[in-house]
Design a protein around this motif. Structure first.
Motif, PDB file in Angstrom:
ATOM      1  N   THR A 106       0.839  -1.191   0.000  1.00  0.00           N
ATOM      2  CA  THR A 106       0.000   0.000   0.000  1.00  0.00           C
ATOM      3  C   THR A 106       0.875   1.243   0.000  1.00  0.00           C
ATOM      4  O   THR A 106       2.070   1.183  -0.291  1.00  0.00           O
ATOM      5  CB  THR A 106      -0.956  -0.020   1.220  1.00  0.00           C
ATOM      6  OG1 THR A 106      -1.905   1.048   1.092  1.00  0.00           O
ATOM      7  CG2 THR A 106      -0.204   0.104   2.533  1.00  0.00           C
ATOM      8  N   TRP A 152      -8.027   9.412  15.154  1.00  0.00           N
ATOM      9  CA  TRP A 152      -8.984   9.507  14.049  1.00  0.00           C
ATOM     10  C   TRP A 152     -10.404   9.787  14.524  1.00  0.00           C
ATOM     11  O   TRP A 152     -11.109  10.616  13.933  1.00  0.00           O
ATOM     12  CB  TRP A 152      -8.937   8.228  13.221  1.00  0.00           C
ATOM     13  CG  TRP A 152      -9.857   8.226  12.040  1.00  0.00           C
ATOM     14  CD1 TRP A 152     -11.039   7.558  11.909  1.00  0.00           C
ATOM     15  CD2 TRP A 152      -9.666   8.940  10.812  1.00  0.00           C
ATOM     16  NE1 TRP A 152     -11.602   7.800  10.682  1.00  0.00           N
ATOM     17  CE2 TRP A 152     -10.777   8.647   9.985  1.00  0.00           C
ATOM     18  CE3 TRP A 152      -8.668   9.790  10.326  1.00  0.00           C
ATOM     19  CZ2 TRP A 152     -10.919   9.182   8.707  1.00  0.00           C
ATOM     20  CZ3 TRP A 152      -8.808  10.317   9.062  1.00  0.00           C
ATOM     21  CH2 TRP A 152      -9.920  10.019   8.263  1.00  0.00           C
ATOM     22  N   THR A 201      -3.283   9.865   6.267  1.00  0.00           N
ATOM     23  CA  THR A 201      -3.752  10.163   4.908  1.00  0.00           C
ATOM     24  C   THR A 201      -4.324   8.930   4.217  1.00  0.00           C
ATOM     25  O   THR A 201      -5.172   9.058   3.327  1.00  0.00           O
ATOM     26  CB  THR A 201      -2.600  10.744   4.060  1.00  0.00           C
ATOM     27  OG1 THR A 201      -1.496   9.811   4.033  1.00  0.00           O
ATOM     28  CG2 THR A 201      -2.102  12.062   4.640  1.00  0.00           C
ATOM     29  N   HIS A 202      -3.894   7.739   4.627  1.00  0.00           N
ATOM     30  CA  HIS A 202      -4.451   6.525   4.008  1.00  0.00           C
ATOM     31  C   HIS A 202      -5.943   6.385   4.288  1.00  0.00           C
ATOM     32  O   HIS A 202      -6.670   5.815   3.471  1.00  0.00           O
ATOM     33  CB  HIS A 202      -3.691   5.282   4.486  1.00  0.00           C
ATOM     34  CG  HIS A 202      -3.675   5.091   5.960  1.00  0.00           C
ATOM     35  ND1 HIS A 202      -2.998   5.934   6.816  1.00  0.00           N
ATOM     36  CD2 HIS A 202      -4.263   4.155   6.745  1.00  0.00           C
ATOM     37  CE1 HIS A 202      -3.163   5.521   8.054  1.00  0.00           C
ATOM     38  NE2 HIS A 202      -3.918   4.446   8.038  1.00  0.00           N
ATOM     39  N   LYS A 203      -6.382   6.925   5.426  1.00  0.00           N
ATOM     40  CA  LYS A 203      -7.814   6.859   5.730  1.00  0.00           C
ATOM     41  C   LYS A 203      -8.592   7.854   4.873  1.00  0.00           C
ATOM     42  O   LYS A 203      -9.704   7.562   4.429  1.00  0.00           O
ATOM     43  CB  LYS A 203      -8.053   7.103   7.218  1.00  0.00           C
ATOM     44  CG  LYS A 203      -7.510   5.979   8.085  1.00  0.00           C
ATOM     45  CD  LYS A 203      -7.973   6.065   9.529  1.00  0.00           C
ATOM     46  CE  LYS A 203      -7.490   4.858  10.319  1.00  0.00           C
ATOM     47  NZ  LYS A 203      -7.935   4.881  11.728  1.00  0.00           N
ATOM     48  N   TYR A 204      -8.002   9.018   4.614  1.00  0.00           N
ATOM     49  CA  TYR A 204      -8.630   9.960   3.702  1.00  0.00           C
ATOM     50  C   TYR A 204      -8.672   9.416   2.280  1.00  0.00           C
ATOM     51  O   TYR A 204      -9.608   9.671   1.520  1.00  0.00           O
ATOM     52  CB  TYR A 204      -7.898  11.295   3.717  1.00  0.00           C
ATOM     53  CG  TYR A 204      -8.086  12.085   4.993  1.00  0.00           C
ATOM     54  CD1 TYR A 204      -9.233  12.832   5.220  1.00  0.00           C
ATOM     55  CD2 TYR A 204      -7.105  12.084   5.987  1.00  0.00           C
ATOM     56  CE1 TYR A 204      -9.414  13.549   6.389  1.00  0.00           C
ATOM     57  CE2 TYR A 204      -7.276  12.800   7.162  1.00  0.00           C
ATOM     58  CZ  TYR A 204      -8.427  13.537   7.362  1.00  0.00           C
ATOM     59  OH  TYR A 204      -8.602  14.237   8.516  1.00  0.00           O
ATOM     60  N   LEU A 205      -7.652   8.630   1.917  1.00  0.00           N
ATOM     61  CA  LEU A 205      -7.585   8.032   0.581  1.00  0.00           C
ATOM     62  C   LEU A 205      -8.386   6.733   0.478  1.00  0.00           C
ATOM     63  O   LEU A 205      -8.511   6.171  -0.605  1.00  0.00           O
ATOM     64  CB  LEU A 205      -6.130   7.762   0.208  1.00  0.00           C
ATOM     65  CG  LEU A 205      -5.219   8.979   0.055  1.00  0.00           C
ATOM     66  CD1 LEU A 205      -3.767   8.544  -0.119  1.00  0.00           C
ATOM     67  CD2 LEU A 205      -5.661   9.836  -1.114  1.00  0.00           C
ATOM     68  N   ASN A 206      -8.865   6.249   1.645  1.00  0.00           N
ATOM     69  CA  ASN A 206      -9.630   5.013   1.694  1.00  0.00           C
ATOM     70  C   ASN A 206      -8.843   3.818   1.162  1.00  0.00           C
ATOM     71  O   ASN A 206      -9.322   3.029   0.353  1.00  0.00           O
ATOM     72  CB  ASN A 206     -10.956   5.145   0.940  1.00  0.00           C
ATOM     73  CG  ASN A 206     -11.943   4.038   1.296  1.00  0.00           C
ATOM     74  OD1 ASN A 206     -11.934   3.517   2.409  1.00  0.00           O
ATOM     75  ND2 ASN A 206     -12.798   3.679   0.345  1.00  0.00           N
ATOM     76  N   ILE A 207      -7.596   3.711   1.647  1.00  0.00           N
ATOM     77  CA  ILE A 207      -6.758   2.568   1.317  1.00  0.00           C
ATOM     78  C   ILE A 207      -6.258   1.947   2.623  1.00  0.00           C
ATOM     79  O   ILE A 207      -6.333   2.587   3.677  1.00  0.00           O
ATOM     80  CB  ILE A 207      -5.560   2.976   0.425  1.00  0.00           C
ATOM     81  CG1 ILE A 207      -4.697   4.062   1.123  1.00  0.00           C
ATOM     82  CG2 ILE A 207      -6.044   3.448  -0.932  1.00  0.00           C
ATOM     83  CD1 ILE A 207      -3.452   4.433   0.353  1.00  0.00           C
TER      84      ILE A 207
END
Length: 210
Positions: free
Chosen positions: A24, A177, A203-209
């Motif tokens: 990821t 979060w 930022t991975h949560k904002y990117l949904n990854i």
């Protein structure tokens, strides 16, 4: 392989309770935005109430997996390997980092530092927790300090922990979060008044990854 043999190999760091592994984008801290292969090992007794991977806590629910298998999978995807948890320093990280380095892979760890530092690391992200403070030399070795901010007192804790780190350690404050809308303005204001700190976001949560 009988249970006693498996446990002995786990104790030696030749097998690890593997929860998941995935390729990821690193979402947090200094290396955010960088492609990396994550190895998440089970086992953690730090017990943060806001932990978003509580399923990692019980090592017995994750199958002991040979490090040769783990390393072979990792090498297929990336030259940057992040070992996280759970609390990876629950286990001896020496054998797996030696195997990764033998393949010329960069080794990163995300740890609370609650157990003695083991392994050979290119990057150490130290994220201390109040209920079980870091021990040993990890303050001197950490490349970044990442303090999770859930409430105002965490800013006091962050300063206490920063005072223990080495001079080159990069300092991050990261909103927890579930309360990000409440604490982000507080963090932004604090960093503007204390610019030795930087803001880290998931930022991975904002990117949904992952």
């Amino acid at each position: 392989m009988v249970q006693e043999e498996v446990l002995a190999l786990v104790d030696q760091g030749l097998m690890l309770p593997l929860m998941e592994e995935f390729y990821t984008i690193q979402g947090e801290g200094f290396h955010k935005g960088t492609a990396a292969y994550f190895i998440r090992v089970g086992g953690c007794d730090v017990g943060c109430h806001w932990c978003d991977v509580k399923e990692s806590w019980n090592a017995e629910t994750h199958p002991p997996t040979g490090i040769d298998h783990i390393v072979a999978n990792a090498a297929k995807y990336s030259d940057t390997i992040v070992i996280t948890g759970g609390e990876p320093l629950t286990w001896d990280m020496g054998p797996i980092t030696a195997a990764l380095k033998a393949k010329n892979l960069k080794t990163h760890i995300e740890t609370s530092g609650a157990y003695p530092l083991s392994g050979t690391w290119d990057w150490i992200c130290l994220s201390p927790k109040k209920n079980k403070l870091p021990e040993g030399i990890i303050y001197d070795k950490a490349h970044e300090l990442k303090v999770i901010v859930y409430n105002k007192h965490d800013l006091i804790f962050a300063e206490q922990e920063a005072a223990k780190t080495n001079r080159e350690c990069i300092l991050y404050l990261q909103p927890e979060w579930s309360v990000r809308d409440k604490v982000v303005p507080m963090i932004v204001d604090y960093v503007m008044k204390n610019p030795k700190w930087k803001v880290s976001l998931q930022t991975h949560k904002y990117l949904n990854i992952p």
